[in-house]
Design a protein around this motif. Sequence first.
Motif, mmCIF file in Angstrom:
data_model
loop_
_atom_site.group_PDB
_atom_site.id
_atom_site.type_symbol
_atom_site.label_atom_id
_atom_site.label_comp_id
_atom_site.label_asym_id
_atom_site.label_seq_id
_atom_site.Cartn_x
_atom_site.Cartn_y
_atom_site.Cartn_z
ATOM 1 N N UNK A 30 -64.567 13.004 59.361
ATOM 2 C CA UNK A 30 -65.286 12.784 57.807
ATOM 3 C C UNK A 30 -64.557 12.611 56.956
ATOM 4 N N UNK A 31 -63.397 13.329 56.754
ATOM 5 C CA UNK A 31 -62.524 13.376 55.459
ATOM 6 C C UNK A 31 -62.034 11.725 55.447
ATOM 7 N N UNK A 45 -63.374 9.072 56.892
ATOM 8 C CA UNK A 45 -64.363 8.024 56.646
ATOM 9 C C UNK A 45 -64.571 8.006 54.955
ATOM 10 N N UNK A 46 -64.926 9.282 54.652
ATOM 11 C CA UNK A 46 -65.659 9.435 53.282
ATOM 12 C C UNK A 46 -64.726 9.328 52.203
ATOM 13 N N UNK A 47 -63.451 9.459 52.390
ATOM 14 C CA UNK A 47 -62.475 9.539 51.387
ATOM 15 C C UNK A 47 -62.009 8.380 50.905
#
Lengths: 248, 248, 248, 248, 248, 248, 248, 248
Positions: free
Chosen positions: D24-25, D27-29
């Motif tokens: 998640x980090x 991908x969304x970072x």
Amino acid sequence: MIRERARALLAEVAAGTRTPDEALDALVGAPLEPLAFAHVDHQRALRQGIPEVIYGPGKNTSEIVAIAERIVDRHARFLATRVSDAQAAALIERFPDCVANPRGRTVRFPARAERSGTGSILVVTAGTSDLPVAEECAETAASLGIVTNRLTDVGVAGLHRVVSGMDVLLKADVIVVVAGMDGALPSVVGGLVRVPVIAVPTSVGYGASFEGLAALLTMLNSCAAGIVVTNIDNGFGAAMAAARWLLK
Amino acid sequence: MIRERARALLAEVAAGTRTPDEALDALVGAPLEPLAFAHVDHQRALRQGIPEVIYGPGKNTSEIVAIAERIVDRHARFLATRVSDAQAAALIERFPDCVANPRGRTVRFPARAERSGTGSILVVTAGTSDLPVAEECAETAASLGIVTNRLTDVGVAGLHRVVSGMDVLLKADVIVVVAGMDGALPSVVGGLVRVPVIAVPTSVGYGASFEGLAALLTMLNSCAAGIVVTNIDNGFGAAMAAARWLLK
Amino acid sequence: MIRERARALLAEVAAGTRTPDEALDALVGAPLEPLAFAHVDHQRALRQGIPEVIYGPGKNTSEIVAIAERIVDRHARFLATRVSDAQAAALIERFPDCVANPRGRTVRFPARAERSGTGSILVVTAGTSDLPVAEECAETAASLGIVTNRLTDVGVAGLHRVVSGMDVLLKADVIVVVAGMDGALPSVVGGLVRVPVIAVPTSVGYGASFEGLAALLTMLNSCAAGIVVTNIDNGFGAAMAAARWLLK
Amino acid sequence: MIRERARALLAEVAAGTRTPDEALDALVGAPLEPLAFAHVDHQRALRQGIPEVIYGPGKNTSEIVAIAERIVDRHARFLATRVSDAQAAALIERFPDCVANPRGRTVRFPARAERSGTGSILVVTAGTSDLPVAEECAETAASLGIVTNRLTDVGVAGLHRVVSGMDVLLKADVIVVVAGMDGALPSVVGGLVRVPVIAVPTSVGYGASFEGLAALLTMLNSCAAGIVVTNIDNGFGAAMAAARWLLK
Amino acid sequence: MIRERARALLAEVAAGTRTPDEALDALVGAPLEPLAFAHVDHQRALRQGIPEVIYGPGKNTSEIVAIAERIVDRHARFLATRVSDAQAAALIERFPDCVANPRGRTVRFPARAERSGTGSILVVTAGTSDLPVAEECAETAASLGIVTNRLTDVGVAGLHRVVSGMDVLLKADVIVVVAGMDGALPSVVGGLVRVPVIAVPTSVGYGASFEGLAALLTMLNSCAAGIVVTNIDNGFGAAMAAARWLLK
Amino acid sequence: MIRERARALLAEVAAGTRTPDEALDALVGAPLEPLAFAHVDHQRALRQGIPEVIYGPGKNTSEIVAIAERIVDRHARFLATRVSDAQAAALIERFPDCVANPRGRTVRFPARAERSGTGSILVVTAGTSDLPVAEECAETAASLGIVTNRLTDVGVAGLHRVVSGMDVLLKADVIVVVAGMDGALPSVVGGLVRVPVIAVPTSVGYGASFEGLAALLTMLNSCAAGIVVTNIDNGFGAAMAAARWLLK
Amino acid sequence: MIRERARALLAEVAAGTRTPDEALDALVGAPLEPLAFAHVDHQRALRQGIPEVIYGPGKNTSEIVAIAERIVDRHARFLATRVSDAQAAALIERFPDCVANPRGRTVRFPARAERSGTGSILVVTAGTSDLPVAEECAETAASLGIVTNRLTDVGVAGLHRVVSGMDVLLKADVIVVVAGMDGALPSVVGGLVRVPVIAVPTSVGYGASFEGLAALLTMLNSCAAGIVVTNIDNGFGAAMAAARWLLK
Amino acid sequence: MIRERARALLAEVAAGTRTPDEALDALVGAPLEPLAFAHVDHQRALRQGIPEVIYGPGKNTSEIVAIAERIVDRHARFLATRVSDAQAAALIERFPDCVANPRGRTVRFPARAERSGTGSILVVTAGTSDLPVAEECAETAASLGIVTNRLTDVGVAGLHRVVSGMDVLLKADVIVVVAGMDGALPSVVGGLVRVPVIAVPTSVGYGASFEGLAALLTMLNSCAAGIVVTNIDNGFGAAMAAARWLLK
């Protein structure tokens, strides 16, 4: 003189040396026109102190000297505004007893004007950049024999500076407030005093000051009632307006 | 009349029934002022056809009728411009022989004016929306006894329409070109003819037409040399300018 | 000439030496376009005195000389406006018989133009700073063979000066009024005379004169009916407009 | 590629070698942001012919050369607009194969651009003073491999000149009309042709042209439907707009 | 009073009944702020005749009545400007002894104000459409106990009308010149008299008058030295400015 | 300090070494005016970091050095903005430890300012031509001890550049967005972040940018809610506004 | 047709049934003028789909119906823009098969237009208040047989909305971007696509939007190269400009 | 929430209930675009208190109610600005628990908003006519849960009123200064305090206030450093700007 000429004509008619019709032609014809303006000239004569002022731009050095000479011949004095360095130098050379103010871009002659009236003008400036306009105002006043006092650098963002000058403000006969940028100072001063306040917007500023338009609009919309406004950078006009009150 | 009064005064001086000084006071004092303007009045009288024009805005119906009556008393004619429907109705009721032009917002009296001079005005319009201004122009001309012709709806975007009107354009004495939006028509017409071209910008348009400012600027910058311009929507002024030429 | 060419074509068709289709191509094809404008050219020819005028800005000295030569070849005369000192010098060198007016920034050739028409233009100026525009107007008129007279320095703040010029004003055929700052002079003059009045605003002034915008707006809103206006500083245009009346 | 990186991350999650939170980090970072813009870059790549253009003002000669070098490295070409003489000289020294156009104030490299598309631009100018803007337009087009033709000095005050160019006008794919002063030419041209007409106001003129504002407003209010307008003096922008049509 | 409070505090310190620190807090804390403004209030008190003026726009009828009541309680008088018909009706109902001027859109109370000073204001108007602004000026003056005289409809296009009023002009103490359209009248009047001239532009006109902007700029650029200007349509402000001179 | 002077006076009264009346005069007389503004001064004192800033235009080199010396004497620091090369050179010679930024036209002293507060300013620029204004902003911040970060050349026409800077944007405490031409960047940035956004229009552009007016209007009408705007090119003001938040 | 008439004339000359001089008169006389414009008419005929459009303002209901009837007679279709409710009602009554769009203030007839060309217009709007202009654009396109798609409410303050529409943007042939307030959307869209982008400023906003001036200036100064602009609120013009490309 | 959805997807991948490719499609496909904006949305979510605001103009009563319902569904609150009486009535009927402010032309729901943050806004107004803008500001703040205080009717012409409010000014966290006419108040307030000052020009005034332009320019040119400005009459924007500081 015009009156004298009319009187002479009438005397000739009375003496029968000129017919009424001849006199009529002489009176109503072209040469007569100025007659109706005799008062005007008379009252212009009364304010001897305000001969035609020399506006520098567009005149070469010999022209400006020639014009100054012609005015001095008739009025023994002159004021030149917005003069270039070269124009000032030429006038100084020709009229050594003149007063040249480089910051205010003025030359006036003679150095010492007889004091006119008893009142004085207080010239208030918002910032040091407004000084050239204040100088033009002061020099114009000086050329008319009017004393000016100063209250300098009292912009509204430092309100305590305006308030510190309260005593000076309250003693003034006419106040000329010179301000650029936001042009807010006349509103503040106008609310503190009851004497005439002449607001002079200056072109000091940049961007949305639009060469003084911002300050001009501010002053025209002043929330202090009874503030009057001159053209942008028109220190000369402010002094002339003040003179209309002080010398009337 | 003023001349007569002066002559009478002089006769009295000649007759010894009035001293020169008394006459001087009478001549040079306040009542004399208008004297120098005797020519003016004289020459105003010469153009009898142009009495004061009634500008409608800000007058109520009884005021406008009263003013019209006063002018008719002196000149036997009047022209009212920018009249409201109510003003027009009141004038029509009082002066049944008038000509009311609702589109041009004018009322003139009497219906039939004697023809002045021999020239005529050609009123050219760019679009149908410009017609009210053209009508105001034509009615003003009519009130002065000047004939107008029309060339209508010849905007520059349809150049063949302008060219189709070439013959009409070449026969005109003075051309009034009425155009809103881009205001380009006077430039085209001005390049085709050698007679005077008076450009009238109109407030027709929207957005960046800024109520006619765009058309006004276009016309002031016309690349056709010698085009002159009036205020926005000023059909009245264009006719008056044409009259200065045609009736001089 | 164009008409002659068309007539010749038709004669050939009648003579059978050219088919209708060949003639059609010759008439309707690209070369034919100017035909419809034959009148235009014809009437342009009539005002021979107004060949293309050379606008100085953006041309180097050799370009401006070359253009002047080309125009002289066709018209035996030229007028250049808004010329720089260098441009003027180059033109003077090439056309020693020209008249260069440094104040009006014009050069015209030849020195002596045959007089056109019988009327003349009166150029009235409000202040001495307006003289360059007046000069441009006078030089343009001179290049067209039109005589100009002057009434100088009669700003409305000294009304007696305007009135003193009354006789000169009343004798004029067309009046060009040149004024900067408040631009009020055309309103006063327009109310005194009935001949055409062309108002030329100048960029003389400072601050809220906004480079002549103030004077321009004043003149567009003149309360003297029938005043027409040119672009700011457009002495050339005013003379061209006057010529449309005087030479028509 | 970005998609591949995302797929790889997800595979790791599926394989249990990366926790969902770690993915998640990633991908969304920050690094993910450009993802949505992948198309954008792709389609920018497609129009390789339009790399960043160098705007001259405010850059010294070494800066402008350095920027040109960087762009040449990536695109093997560059276009610099509104360059000073010094900037042009520096670019010419560094890129001897460039084309410098002093009138248009442009430098482009290399001298020969591969032709793009099949259409061409017709650049129409009202007066010779409008040529610098026309040159900027033509040079911009040349740098994009687009051919330009010219129709010069066809201001509307000489309508026959426009009409003489009718054939040329009717053959054009896109027409750029460059005009200052009254800016009336696009209205006339727009009414004669059915292809795209891009109007470019220029700052040519004086007084009430207000540095091109008059021409700009004229064009925005054109009575010829479907005329589009660029900024004042923006020959570059007009060519770029034409390119959007010709190269799409 | 404020001084008394300060003196009392200091006496307490001297008497030892209050510590210096307590006194300091009392002096320097919030309640002290008005102290420096004591003069201000004092001098505001001196011009009792100028209580806060009620500006009509944006107030409903009950609000405007309530405000008037509060001012009457303190000053036994009020002036309301730019009132609507409904506002005027409400004020008349509540203060039957008021003077309502529908044309000037003012209501003042009481009907009879004690005369202040010895000077008077001459209100000069260019056209009948300028009367509402002249009325606002006269009513404001009346509310201050200042007498006004009138010179009406003396626009510069009919110069003889101005000159006919010469005597009236020369007797004035302060002149307020109200003019719309070209706004030229103050320049003419300013050149004829030496007393203060306050120019009030009005929004009378259309097209390029831009709601009074044209007249405003004219006046700011007046060639008559020493003219001062107020906001557009600001008859109230002109009277207040005149009051600063007449009542000082 | 003022408070101290008041306290001393009161102590003398308490001690009987000064009478209450003497103290009253000292407190309430002309010198007392500033007292009411003691808070003001006090709170001005608190932000020691913001002594009067030196505005370069209109000062000669010796004046600017003298003013800088006076400020350094009181505050041990100074900031000069919009300095000319000559002014900068004179200040560098006198204060060798200063930091001169030629692009931002600033000089500040001393080189190292103690950090104030914990927040920082992010200065975002649309194009490289906007850098001088960004530099003025950064130098002003530096003189106040505030750290600035940069996000450069992220104009909205290349949206991916803005988005690439997302992380930087989201970490900012206050964002100053500097943009000329269309001035669109603050709207985009304002929609992406929730911290304060101060928009600074620049005069970068030509033609209808009207020296920054276009960008100014864009920003005032931003569709991103809560964007605030400074004057054109006012990087100094933006930093001062940010300081009001960061140092409060 | 004109060509046919010319050919017939020439055939008669060839046949001897008409003399060359008679033919000359017929060809060169007044009726001939349109000849040179034969191409024009020819090519106007080609775009049959664009007959004269009816501009509602200033026409009463019977006039607008009469004009529509006349156009329908020749072209079997019409488009009326900026119609009032009453005008729309009158047109609907007379042409029941028309399509009236109250939001766009248009009426077009017949309801179904044959599709022209293969391309389509994407109309992008910044906010819902811009919809009337978008509707005018879409209706104009529909009347020309051009399909429009929509991307609505994608103002730049919510950038994700623009980006969400990326796919739609990339598929468009021509994009019309309609935006008021800050007018920033065309800059963002113009940077994302390479097809023609026509920017339409709207008068949506208040205060310093100055009735759409702010948006207009933004768009003229767009930092996205090659954006072209129409008049404020000119949805009609944008569709016509798009048609010049799509139908050429 | 978006983050949650991404986390859930990844959890499913980790759990093996969804393949990486399925997750990829869900994340990177068309629906993915918003992903890059996850921060944005996330941080938008954080300021839940600021859902889309309903701008009244151009919406009928049923539309405005429908939009309000949709926003209430998602956010349980709404704010509508610049609503007409009819719009307000419709919203009140549908949402009886709303707060309608007729003077500020706002409706917000629900009546009671939870307080956000600890700071408050001080809204200072120059005159009572500025209250509608102050109300809009206060209502916007209230809808965000921010407390506002007031200092009313402290125009700079009555300086003692500003100074009397000194204590209130010095306690404020953020000050919004609302002023029309000369717009001078922010300069005075800005010089007295060190907290953020947001200046809101209003359209209060007449003539040369040009609908708030004068006040806008004054504020942009404020001589008090660090004043920031919003659009004319934009009380809403000022509250939103304050919220950016108080809620960040």
